[in-house]
Design an enzyme around this catalytic site. Structure first.
Site, PDB file in Angstrom:
ATOM      1  N   LYS A 263       0.849  -1.183   0.000  1.00 43.38           N
ATOM      2  CA  LYS A 263       0.000   0.000   0.000  1.00 43.38           C
ATOM      3  C   LYS A 263       0.888   1.237   0.000  1.00 43.38           C
ATOM      4  O   LYS A 263       1.839   1.309   0.786  1.00 43.38           O
ATOM      5  CB  LYS A 263      -0.864  -0.002   1.269  1.00 43.38           C
ATOM      6  CG  LYS A 263      -1.814  -1.192   1.371  1.00 43.38           C
ATOM      7  CD  LYS A 263      -2.894  -1.090   0.347  1.00 43.38           C
ATOM      8  CE  LYS A 263      -4.052  -2.037   0.624  1.00 43.38           C
ATOM      9  NZ  LYS A 263      -5.121  -1.865  -0.374  1.00 43.38           N
TER      10      LYS A 263
ATOM     11  N   LYS B 119     -14.264  -6.826  -6.613  1.00 40.86           N
ATOM     12  CA  LYS B 119     -14.484  -7.265  -5.228  1.00 40.86           C
ATOM     13  C   LYS B 119     -15.981  -7.468  -5.050  1.00 40.86           C
ATOM     14  O   LYS B 119     -16.773  -6.591  -5.414  1.00 40.86           O
ATOM     15  CB  LYS B 119     -14.011  -6.196  -4.240  1.00 40.86           C
ATOM     16  CG  LYS B 119     -12.517  -5.940  -4.289  1.00 40.86           C
ATOM     17  CD  LYS B 119     -12.134  -4.787  -3.379  1.00 40.86           C
ATOM     18  CE  LYS B 119     -10.642  -4.518  -3.474  1.00 40.86           C
ATOM     19  NZ  LYS B 119     -10.263  -3.285  -2.766  1.00 40.86           N
TER      20      LYS B 119
END
Ligand SMILES: [Mg+2]
Length: 339
Positions: free
Chosen positions: A156, A254
């Protein structure tokens, strides 16, 4: 026939940070649908970025649950949910859709993937995520993950020291495939500079460099980037896919943001029709949600299904992991059990 649910606070094994926040626990709501002695289960993993919280799930689930009347009638479920609640509330819709689909698969005695005729190919190796934190902690996490056999790491970004982080992780895991997720945190000039850094570090792909709505900016980056760009925050809804085709190389699907496995499957087919590559992704969620994504992931190019691996108190068992390699469950339905 009954629909019931419970909300559990799931805790990560370590604090988990991305550009927008750091959390140590996540409320997740588990739906159970029962009819004729057969059960179907779903998970709601709300994400504030998509306008959902535990509070909205608690408020909206009782309004939408009555839409689940016939677990074979998936189009009807969608039509009724849309009529009851025009706003997206994707994780609630996901939980109910998952429950209907699993009920049907269990009543047929097959895994959901088989019911839907999905690819039985082995799943692509899943990335393991190194969250944002102190650089030394990130180094250690990457080193430990590589030592455990993870061949794909995802980091990230969206900090003042992104370049150092990428270089540090490349150093710690020289043989790993390295992916980067900027979580919409970069400006256009930052992204232009970072794409050079990522290319030099042999980064395999970058998720969501710019703000969700900045398709023009992404198209501009894509014109010169050697690193494939993957849309995540820019994709909330099946109907977004078409517009992303000119701005990105791939999309991250997702279940919890698209509204369930059938919505993700529709997005997958639309993405293929537009020449996009596809990642099957996840939220921080239990092995129930991950098992659902796993049923679709054989048809994808990339997998990012480590959400349950980051938990310290996963309430479901039954997923077989060898480092980042997940085996698709072969039992009926989603193939996982309550611990
Ligand atoms: Mg992402």
């Amino acid at each position: 026939m009954s629909v019931r649910w419970e909300t559990l606070e799931l805790h990560t094994a370590r604090p988990f940070g991305i550009a927008r926040w750091t959390h140590t626990s996540y409320p997740r709501t588990f739906v159970t649908f029962e009819q004729e002695g057969v059960t179907g289960r779903g998970e709601a993993a709300p994400n504030a970025f998509y306008g959902e919280t535990a509070g909205t799930v608690a408020a909206v689930l009782p309004l939408l649950a009555p839409a689940l009347t016939d677990p074979w009638d998936w189009d009807g479920l969608h039509a009724r949910m849309a009529a009851l609640m025009p706003f997206h509330h994707p994780s609630v819709k996901c939980a109910l859709e998952m429950a209907a689909v699993e009920w049907a698969a269990c009543s047929a005695g097959v895994p959901v993937g088989r019911l839907l005729g999905l690819s039985p190919a082995p799943l692509p190796e899943s990335s393991f995520t190194v969250g944002l934190g102190e650089l030394e902690d990130m180094r250690r996490e990457a080193r430990e993950a590589a030592a455990r056999g993870h061949g794909v790491l995802k980091v990230k970004l969206g900090t003042a020291q992104d370049e150092r982080i990428v270089e540090a992780l490349r150093e710690e895991a020289p043989a790993a495939a390295l992916r980067v997720d900027a979580n919409a945190a970069w400006t256009r000039p930052q992204a232009r500079r970072m794409l050079g850094v990522l290319d030099a570090a042999r980064v395999e792909l970058v998720e969501q460099p710019l703000a969700a709505g900045d398709l023009e900016g992404h198209a501009g980056l894509r014109a010169f980037s050697r690193v494939p760009l993957v849309a995540d925050e820019s994709l909330h809804h099946v109907s977004d896919v078409r517009a992303l085709a000119g701005a990105f190389d791939g999309v991250n699907l997702k279940l919890a943001k698209l509204g369930g496995p059938l919505q993700a499957l529709a997005a997958l087919r639309l993405a293929r029709a537009h020449g996009l590559q596809v990642m099957m992704g996840c939220m921080i969620e239990s092995s129930l949600g991950i098992a659902a994504a796993a049923q679709l992931a054989g048809a994808c190019d990339w997998a990012d299904l480590d959400g349950a691996l980051l938990l310290g108190d996963d309430p479901f068992t039954g997923l077989e992991w060898t480092a980042g390699q997940l085996e698709r469950p072969t039992g009926p339905g989603w193939g996982v059990q309550r611990a």
